[in-house]
Design a protein around this motif. Structure first.
Motif, PDB file in Angstrom:
ATOM      1  N   ASN A   1       0.846  -1.192   0.000  1.00 16.51           N
ATOM      2  CA  ASN A   1       0.000   0.000   0.000  1.00 16.51           C
ATOM      3  C   ASN A   1       0.884   1.246   0.000  1.00 16.51           C
ATOM      4  O   ASN A   1       1.421   1.624   1.045  1.00 16.51           O
TER       5      ASN A   1
ATOM      6  N   ARG B   1      -0.945  12.115   0.363  1.00 19.60           N
ATOM      7  CA  ARG B   1      -2.350  12.542   0.515  1.00 19.60           C
ATOM      8  C   ARG B   1      -2.597  13.151   1.900  1.00 19.60           C
ATOM      9  O   ARG B   1      -3.730  13.159   2.393  1.00 19.60           O
TER      10      ARG B   1
ATOM     11  N   HIS C   1       0.525   9.509  -4.282  1.00 16.90           N
ATOM     12  CA  HIS C   1       0.443   8.335  -3.420  1.00 16.90           C
ATOM     13  C   HIS C   1       1.844   7.970  -2.936  1.00 16.90           C
ATOM     14  O   HIS C   1       2.595   7.261  -3.614  1.00 16.90           O
TER      15      HIS C   1
ATOM     16  N   ASP D   1       0.171   4.223   0.066  1.00 19.47           N
ATOM     17  CA  ASP D   1      -0.367   5.272   0.934  1.00 19.47           C
ATOM     18  C   ASP D   1      -0.226   4.914   2.419  1.00 19.47           C
ATOM     19  O   ASP D   1      -0.841   5.573   3.270  1.00 19.47           O
TER      20      ASP D   1
END
Length: 259
Positions: A113, A196, A164, A115
């Motif tokens: 991931n 983000r 990201h 993020d």
């Protein structure tokens, strides 16, 4: 003094290794890109003044053009509204720029991931295995993102929803700023907040909490994979710019190697 002499001798014989944690600085160095309507800093460039020619027959030199927050760089407290009454780059005490490195590895999480946000339990788990975060130390977040350091698009990793890149939760940023005696926090990404982080509360919490509590950020680090979780010494060397909110910096680590 004997300790410093021993340290110098260890450097000379190679039992203490110097590891450069700095990305090279050029016109191709990936940089932050703010969305409209916010203006961006200029990229780094060199302007030749002379090169062993008529303007300078015996020398070569350039003017440099760069924003403060370009490449591997340090964020000073006055960079953020929460630290607006704090120190500029030139005012940061030198002793705060040298200290033990604590390296936390979340490469596996980020691989799944991009993020991913490091949270308090991640750091507490690290402390259970390695001891408390050190006084005057630097917490360095290893994400594997340095592998994109020479690829502008991959480094920023932007799509229609924004950038990201990994970072830190708002509550962990506040906790580090208020409950741990570190000098600063370093990352391999373009900024000390996640891509983000504008969506968090407060927006860009690493900037808000850390810089607002006289703690500093370093970005675009390289080679964290070569550092142990504990035991390395880090030196952060920005230009002492009077009034500077940040500065490109050379960041070095000293690591004891077994003979």
């Amino acid at each position: 003094m004997p300790h410093l002499i021993d340290f110098a001798a260890a450097l000379a014989k190679g039992s203490v290794e110097v590891i450069d944690l700095t990305n090279s600085l050029s016109a191709n160095t990936p940089t932050l890109r703010l969305p409209q309507p916010y203006p961006n800093l200029i990229d780094f460039s060199l302007d030749e003044v002379s090169a062993y020619n008529e303007p300078g027959p015996f020398w070569k030199h350039h003017n440099i053009h760069t924003g403060e927050h370009i490449g591997t760089h340090l964020d000073a407290p006055i960079h953020w509204v929460s630290g607006r009454e704090g120190l500029d780059v030139a005012g940061i005490p030198a002793r705060r720029l040298v200290g033990p490195a604590a390296v936390i590895d979340v490469c596996n999480q980020v691989e799944r991931n991009p993020d991913y946000l490091i949270d308090i339990p991640d750091i507490e788990n690290w402390e259970e295995h390695n001891g408390p975060l050190p006084q005057n130390g630097w917490l360095l977040l290893r994400t594997g993102w340095d592998r994109f350091a020479n690829d502008k698009e991959a480094f920023i990793n932007t799509d229609q929803h924004g950038s990201h890149t990994p970072g830190i939760t708002a509550r962990a940023a506040e906790w580090l700023a208020t409950d741990r005696p570190i000098s600063g926090y370093g990352v391999e990404t373009v900024g000390i907040d996640a891509g983000r982080a504008a969506e968090l509360d407060p927006p860009f919490p690493a900037h808000y909490h850390l810089l607002g509590h006289d703690k500093y950020g370093i970005t675009s680090l390289q080679n964290l994979a070569l550092l142990p979780a504990t035991g390395a010494l880090i030196v952060v060397a920005p230009l002492p710019i009077v009034g500077g909110t940040g500065s490109p910096a050379r960041v070095l680590a000293f690591v004891q190697r077994s003979s």
